[in-house]
Motif scaffolding. Structure first.
Motif, PDB file in Angstrom:
ATOM      1  N   GLY A  11       0.737  -1.168  -0.037  1.00 24.97           N
ATOM      2  CA  GLY A  11      -0.130   0.008   0.027  1.00 24.97           C
ATOM      3  C   GLY A  11       0.634   1.256  -0.186  1.00 24.97           C
ATOM      4  O   GLY A  11       1.777   1.594   1.030  1.00 24.97           O
ATOM      5  N   ALA A  12       0.588   2.059  -0.969  1.00 25.10           N
ATOM      6  CA  ALA A  12       1.482   3.314  -1.220  1.00 25.10           C
ATOM      7  C   ALA A  12       0.735   4.540  -0.800  1.00 25.10           C
ATOM      8  O   ALA A  12       0.628   5.491  -1.751  1.00 25.10           O
ATOM      9  CB  ALA A  12       2.282   3.479  -2.524  1.00 25.10           C
ATOM     10  N   GLY A  13      -0.417   4.723   0.078  1.00 27.82           N
ATOM     11  CA  GLY A  13      -0.804   5.693   0.734  1.00 27.82           C
ATOM     12  C   GLY A  13      -0.213   6.435   1.688  1.00 27.82           C
ATOM     13  O   GLY A  13       1.325   6.194   1.955  1.00 27.82           O
ATOM     14  N   GLY A  16       1.879   3.617   4.083  1.00 24.55           N
ATOM     15  CA  GLY A  16       2.814   2.700   3.519  1.00 24.55           C
ATOM     16  C   GLY A  16       3.893   3.804   2.818  1.00 24.55           C
ATOM     17  O   GLY A  16       5.281   3.200   3.099  1.00 24.55           O
ATOM     18  N   GLU A  34       1.911  -1.522  -4.624  1.00 32.73           N
ATOM     19  CA  GLU A  34       0.755  -0.528  -4.891  1.00 32.73           C
ATOM     20  C   GLU A  34      -0.158  -1.062  -6.079  1.00 32.73           C
ATOM     21  O   GLU A  34       0.512  -1.049  -7.102  1.00 32.73           O
ATOM     22  CB  GLU A  34       1.218   0.775  -5.063  1.00 32.73           C
ATOM     23  N   MET A  38      -0.227   5.977  -6.790  1.00 34.69           N
ATOM     24  CA  MET A  38       0.443   6.217  -5.886  1.00 34.69           C
ATOM     25  C   MET A  38      -0.028   7.266  -5.215  1.00 34.69           C
ATOM     26  O   MET A  38      -0.695   8.037  -5.541  1.00 34.69           O
ATOM     27  CB  MET A  38       1.997   6.558  -6.379  1.00 34.69           C
ATOM     28  N   GLY A  40      -2.345   6.567  -2.867  1.00 29.81           N
ATOM     29  CA  GLY A  40      -3.560   6.335  -2.497  1.00 29.81           C
ATOM     30  C   GLY A  40      -4.721   7.237  -1.953  1.00 29.81           C
ATOM     31  O   GLY A  40      -5.036   8.313  -2.981  1.00 29.81           O
ATOM     32  N   ASP A  98       4.809  11.927  -3.628  1.00 30.94           N
ATOM     33  CA  ASP A  98       4.165  10.534  -3.584  1.00 30.94           C
ATOM     34  C   ASP A  98       4.477   9.597  -4.660  1.00 30.94           C
ATOM     35  O   ASP A  98       4.360   8.517  -5.004  1.00 30.94           O
ATOM     36  CB  ASP A  98       2.610  10.417  -3.351  1.00 30.94           C
ATOM     37  N   GLN A 100       6.593   7.170  -7.751  1.00 29.76           N
ATOM     38  CA  GLN A 100       7.330   6.067  -7.534  1.00 29.76           C
ATOM     39  C   GLN A 100       8.694   6.292  -7.700  1.00 29.76           C
ATOM     40  O   GLN A 100       9.493   5.874  -6.876  1.00 29.76           O
ATOM     41  CB  GLN A 100       6.730   5.362  -8.812  1.00 29.76           C
ATOM     42  N   ARG A 112       3.803  -1.826  -9.123  1.00 27.62           N
ATOM     43  CA  ARG A 112       2.707  -1.785  -9.104  1.00 27.62           C
ATOM     44  C   ARG A 112       1.792  -2.907  -9.524  1.00 27.62           C
ATOM     45  O   ARG A 112       1.378  -3.191 -10.628  1.00 27.62           O
ATOM     46  CB  ARG A 112       2.615  -0.677 -10.352  1.00 27.62           C
ATOM     47  N   HIS A 114      -1.119  -6.118  -7.602  1.00 30.11           N
ATOM     48  CA  HIS A 114      -1.836  -6.311  -6.174  1.00 30.11           C
ATOM     49  C   HIS A 114      -0.967  -7.611  -5.466  1.00 30.11           C
ATOM     50  O   HIS A 114      -0.404  -8.326  -5.808  1.00 30.11           O
ATOM     51  CB  HIS A 114      -3.208  -7.046  -6.871  1.00 30.11           C
ATOM     52  N   VAL A 139      -3.186  -1.157   3.724  1.00 29.19           N
ATOM     53  CA  VAL A 139      -3.986  -1.208   2.457  1.00 29.19           C
ATOM     54  C   VAL A 139      -4.887  -0.540   2.519  1.00 29.19           C
ATOM     55  O   VAL A 139      -5.937  -0.434   1.648  1.00 29.19           O
ATOM     56  CB  VAL A 139      -4.324  -2.841   2.450  1.00 29.19           C
TER      57      VAL A 139
END
Ligand SMILES: Cc1cc2nc3c(=O)[nH]c(=O)nc-3n(C[C@H](O)[C@H](O)[C@H](O)COP(=O)(O)OP(=O)(O)OC[C@H]3O[C@@H](n4cnc5c(N)ncnc54)[C@H](O)[C@@H]3O)c2cc1C
Ligand SMILES: NC(=O)c1ccc[n+]([C@@H]2O[C@H](COP(=O)([O-])OP(=O)(O)OC[C@H]3O[C@@H](n4cnc5c(N)ncnc54)[C@H](O)[C@@H]3O)[C@@H](O)[C@H]2O)c1
Length: 472
Positions: A11-13, A16, A34, A38, A40, A98, A100, A112, A114, A139
Motif C-alpha cells: 500500500g502506497a498511501g 505505507g 501498490e 501512488m 492512495g 508520492d 514512484q 505496481r 496487487h 492497504v
C-alpha cells in the motif's frame, strides 16, 4: 529460509509511503507494492481533492458574502469544468511527493500490482513470490456501503467517484453527516447545488456537541436541509433518486453521495494464509501496531483506529522506529487532533468533555469566545470559541470552532501530550493534515533528518536487518 527483501510494505498511501520511505533511506531492502495510484486515498480521492474543492467553494461564498463588507457583487457564476480542472491541478502539484521515482531514488523497489499472502510472511505479487521477515500492511479502507434496501439498484457516488464527475450535481442528497458528508455538502451547496443531508444521528457526532451544532447551524443557514432519520430505502425516480426515511419523509435529488463510514480493504489479501486476525473494525493490532501474525504489522486505515492521514503518517514513522531502529515504538493518541474542514472549521485535540467525564476524576471546562478576539472581530469572523477540558487540573482536551481553527491546534497538541516545545518535540508532533501549522513540524524534522538517516544510523539498521535475515 530465503528472503527476497528485508521489508515488504503493501500500500502506497500516507501510511505505507512513510514507512517505506524511511526504511529505504536507512538502507533496508524494501519492496513497496501498490495496486492502484501512488499516494492512495488522501492524494487522489480524499483529503487533497476535498480540501481543494472546499477552497474553491469558499471563494464562491466570499463573493456572496461581500455585501456585508460594503462591496457589491453578483451571485457567482460557477464553471464546473473549471472547478474540476483546478482540483485536478492541485492533485498534480502535490503528486510528485508520492511519486514512484522518488521512492525508487531512495532505493525501494516499487511494484505496481496487487499483493496477496500465500503463506506466513510470503506474498504473491505480479507472479513473483516475495518473502520478508517483516511485512507492513498499509492497504487502507474504502467507503462502507451498508445494506440499505434499493441502494444496490441505483447509481450513487462515493469519494472514489465524486472527484471525477463532469456533470454538476444540481440536487445532491448526501447520506451521512460525518466529516465526508458535511465537508462535501457545504462545498457543493456553495458551488450552487441544492443539498440535503441525511443521518440517523447528529452531524459530526464524535465532536463537542456545541461546536458541531455551530457548524450545522451555518450549513443550514447556507441552505442545506438536514434530515435526522433512519433510511428505509432508496429508489430511482425519473433521472434521479429518492430516499425514503422512517419518519415518513422522502428526499429526492439528481445525485446521491454515500458517506456512511469506512471498511478496511481486506478483500483478496489472503490474511487467513498468514494468520492475520481481523474484527469488524479491520486488522487487529496491539499498541505497537503488531498483528496476530509474527513479523506482520498493520498501519493506517486498514486497522481498527482513527482513519486520518496524520495518524497514518505517524504510524508509518513508528514502523521506521520499530523495524529500522529496533525500538519498542508504541502509539500514543492522547493528543491526536482531527479537523472538519467546513466553514466554520471544527478542530478537536484529545478528549471531548463527555469523554473526559467518562474517565472519572474532577473534570472542568472553560470557554473563550472568538467574539473577544480582536483579529476575529476585525475580520468579521467572530463566530466560534475555544473550549479547554481539564481532568484533575491537567489539560486532556481542547476543541476549537471558528474560521481556520485547524491551524491553532499546535499548543494543545503539545500540552496534552506533555511535551515542551523543543525542536525534537516539534518534529514529532501529530498535527492535523492538511494545515499550515505542519510547516513548523516540517522545519523541525528537517533539522533531524540528516542525523536520522546518517551513516551510523544506516549501519545500525543494517546490523538489525542482517540479524533478522538470519533469525527471522
Ligand atoms: C473525502 C475524504 C476526505 C478526507 N479528508 C481528510 C483530511 O482532510 N484529513 C485527514 O487526516 N484525513 C482525511 N481523510 C482520510 C484519509 O484519506 C485516510 O485516513 C488516509 O488516506 C489513509 O491512508 P492509508 O495509507 O492508511 O490508506 P490509503 O491511502 O487508502 O492507501 C492504501 C493503498 O493500498 C493499496 N492497496 C490496497 N490493497 C492492496 C493490495 N492487496 N495490494 C496492493 N495494494 C493494495 C490501495 O490501492 C491504496 O492506494 C479523508 C477521507 C476521505 C474519503
Ligand atoms: N477532515 C477530515 O479529517 C476528514 C474528512 C473526511 C473523512 N475523514 C475520515 O474518513 C472517514 C470516513 O468519513 P465518513 O464521513 O464517511 O464516516 P463517519 O464515520 O465520519 O460518518 C458516517 C456517518 O454516517 C452515519 N450513518 C452510518 N450508517 C448510517 C445509516 N444506515 N443510516 C443513516 N446514517 C448512517 C453515521 O451516523 C455517521 O454520522 C472518517 O473516519 C474520517 O476520519 C476525515
Amino acid at each position: 529460509m530465503s528472503w527476497t527483501h528485508d521489508v515488504v510494505v503493501v500500500g502506497a498511501g500516507a501510511a505505507g509511503l512513510t514507512a517505506a520511505g524511511g526504511l529505504a533511506q536507512l538502507g533496508l531492502r524494501v519492496a513497496l507494492i501498490e495496486a492502484g495510484a501512488m499516494g492512495g486515498e488522501c492524494l487522489n480521492t480524499g483529503c487533497v481533492p476535498s480540501k481543494a474543492l472546499l477552497a474553491i467553494a469558499a471563494r464562491a461564498q466570499a463573493v456572496r458574502d461581500m455585501g456585508r463588507f460594503g462591496i457589491r457583487a453578483q451571485e457567482p457564476q460557477v464553471d464546473f469544468s473549471g472547478v474540476m480542472a483546478q482540483v485536478r491541478g492541485v492533485i498534480a502539484e502535490i503528486a510528485p511527493h508520492d511519486a514512484q521515482e522518488r521512492f525508487e531514488a531512495w532505493g525501494a523497489e516499487v511494484i505496481r500490482a496487487h499483493a496477496r499472502f500465500t503463506a506466513p510472511r510470503t506474498l504473491l505479487v505480479a507472479g513473483r513470490t516475495l518473502r520478508a521477515p517483516r511485512i507492513v500492511l498499509a492497504v487502507g479502507s474504502r467507503p462502507a456501503v451498508p445494506s440499505i434496501p434499493g441502494l444496490d439498484a441505483v447509481p450513487f457516488l462515493t469519494n472514489e467517484t465524486l472527484f471525477s464527475i463532469d456533470a454538476f450535481p444540481e440536487r445532491l442528497v448526501v447520506l451521512g453527516a460525518g466529516s465526508v458528508g458535511m465537508e462535501m455538502a457545504q462545498a457543493f451547496r456553495r458551488l450552487g447545488a441544492e443539498v440535503a443531508v441525511i443521518d440517523r444521528g447528529p452531524p459530526l457526532s464524535r465532536d463537542e456537541p456545541e461546536a458541531a451544532a455551530l457548524v450545522s447551524e451555518r450549513l443550514e443557514a447556507e441552505g442545506i436541509a438536514f434530515h435526522r432519520a433512519a433510511i428505509r430505502g432508496v429508489s430511482s425516480v425519473g433521472g434521479g433518486v429518492a430516499v425514503a426515511l422512517d419518519d415518513g419523509d422522502t428526499v429526492g435529488g439528481s445525485h446521491l453521495l454515500v458517506a456512511l463510514g469506512r471498511s478496511a480493504n481486506l478483500h483478496g489479501l489472503g490474511l487467513e494464509e498468514a494468520g492475520v486476525g481481523t474484527d469488524g473494525g479491520g486488522i487487529v493490532v496491539d499498541d505497537r501496531l503488531r498483528t496476530s501474525a509474527r513479523g506482520v504489522y498493520a498501519i493506517g486505515d486498514c486497522r481498527d483506529g482513527p482513519r486520518l492521514t496524520h495518524a497514518a503518517g505517524y504510524e508509518g514513522a513508528r514502523i521506521v522506529a520499530a523495524i529500522g531502529f529496533g525500538l519498542r515504538a508504541r502509539v500514543d493518541y492522547r493528543a491526536l487532533p482531527r479537523v472538519a474542514y467546513t466553514s466554520p472549521e471544527l478542530a478537536q485535540v484529545g478528549m471531548t468533555e463527555a469523554e473526559a467525564r467518562e474517565g472519572g476524576g474532577r473534570v472542568t471546562a472553560m470557554r473563550e469566545p472568538f467574539a473577544d478576539n480582536d483579529r476575529a472581530v476585525a475580520e468579521g469572523a467572530s463566530v466560534g470559541f475555544l473550549k479547554v477540558v481539564r481532568r484533575n487540573g491537567r489539560i486532556v482536551g481542547a476543541c476549537l470552532v471558528g474560521e481556520r481553527v485547524g491551524d491553532l491546534t499546535m499548543p494543545w497538541v503539545l500540552s496534552i501530550g506533555g511535551a515542551k516545545p523543543t525542536p525534537w518535540a516539534l518534529s514529532g508532533m501529530i498535527l492535523p493534515y492538511p494545515t499550515r501549522s505542519e510547516i513548523t513540524k516540517a522545519a523541525a524534522f528537517a533539522m533531524y533528518a540528516p542525523r536520522l538517516f546518517s551513516r551510523p544510523a544506516r549501519i545500525w539498521a543494517g546490523v538489525l536487518a542482517a540479524l533478522r535475515r538470519r533469525l527471522g
